[in-house]
Design an enzyme around this catalytic site. Sequence first.
Site, mmCIF file in Angstrom:
data_model
loop_
_atom_site.group_PDB
_atom_site.id
_atom_site.type_symbol
_atom_site.label_atom_id
_atom_site.label_comp_id
_atom_site.label_asym_id
_atom_site.label_seq_id
_atom_site.Cartn_x
_atom_site.Cartn_y
_atom_site.Cartn_z
ATOM 1 N N TRP A 101 60.475 9.182 -12.760
ATOM 2 C CA TRP A 101 59.145 9.675 -13.143
ATOM 3 C C TRP A 101 58.434 8.727 -14.090
ATOM 4 C CZ3 TRP A 101 56.966 12.544 -9.860
ATOM 5 C CH2 TRP A 101 57.710 13.450 -9.106
ATOM 6 N N ASP A 170 55.619 12.884 -21.146
ATOM 7 C CA ASP A 170 55.616 13.699 -19.921
ATOM 8 C C ASP A 170 56.754 14.714 -20.067
ATOM 9 O OD1 ASP A 170 55.957 14.869 -17.489
ATOM 10 O OD2 ASP A 170 56.289 13.017 -16.368
ATOM 11 N N LYS A 194 58.123 24.294 -13.749
ATOM 12 C CA LYS A 194 59.544 24.332 -14.127
ATOM 13 C C LYS A 194 59.770 25.370 -15.225
ATOM 14 C CE LYS A 194 59.118 19.611 -12.910
ATOM 15 N NZ LYS A 194 59.819 19.541 -11.630
#
Length: 358
Positions: A101, A170, A194
């Site tokens: 990511w 992030d 999530k």
Amino acid sequence: MRVFNFSPGPAVLPLEVLEQAQGELLDWQRSGMSVMEVSHRSQAFERVAAEAEADLRELMAIPADYKVLFLQGGASAQFSFVPMNLSVAESVVDYVNTGHWSHKAIAEARRYCKVHIAGDAGGNYTRAPPQSELRFSVDAAYAHYTPNETISGVEFGYVPQTDGVPLVADMSSSILSRPIDVAQFGLIYAGAQKNIAPSGLAVVIVREDLVGRARPETPLVFDYKSIADNQSMLNTPPTFAWYMAGLVFKWLQRAGGLTAQAERNRIKSQTLYAAIDGSQLYKNSIARDSRSWMNVTFTLNRPELDAEFLVQAGHAGLQGLKGHRVSGGMRASIYNAMPLAGVEALIEFMREFERRHV
Ligand SMILES: Cc1ncc(COP(=O)(O)O)c(C=O)c1O
């Protein structure tokens, strides 16, 4: 029958929250409509929005000089929102590369300004680099890192110190998993799917002095200032996901807030890692100080058993354990809403599977 869902996202939501949403689906707050059908400009929905923000502020102890934004476009859109809002073309921006990511965020930032790699976990990305390996630029517009790499299951056990350069995180797969000191960050962003809500929503927590710096060509709907000035309702927001986020925040508050949640997460992850470490068949390859509390990855030392493991797990009511296509193996995502009972059921299944295959 509900299963234990170990998917990385969209992910398990608290049963209590789903039941509440189900209970009020057809007639929300005596409106004769579902919350999905109500105008985002109505007073009733404005209350949902304001309460969700207030509850998130309370849960994370967000200082008053931070804006909280509720956006669309997921976390990936923030890969471009951040450089568009916080840098100019000549800027140097620092990124720490710890895997999938952060790599994506870096690739996107390169389209907008000069990226300096301030740290690279290297090898096959099985650890978070320590502070001593990070080299931040003194003149960087911001420094970006990924506190929890969802795919490999690598988590920073500390917040990098950047000597005054605004730190951007992030936090998609670790937000709300434990208390953090928001004041250490310039900007935090997270996709909701999530630990917050269903997909379709992203949350941005940004220090006020970083708002209002967008490049002139930045579309209004991507400009933190125009979004903040319009209470995240510049256009029609994802109202259902926002409402669900509000229910999840209240669920967390009822359960004792983030300190209590962190303790549950610590126990869940330690129990699972201990079971993996104590087995002959399973292995976790992440450096011990970088093991994620949220995404526990493991391989079978007989990979020919992978497919059978997943099928049998499915029969045992354990879903979503297949590792990401780029990394293979298994991954148990054990976000806030995964109860300890789910982790215990997984461990019992793993032990039984091992007994049958040695
Ligand atoms: C750490 C991290 N960042 C970014 C993303 C991308 O999120 P989205 O699908 O919301 O764009 C994910 C998705 O799994 C993630 O785990």
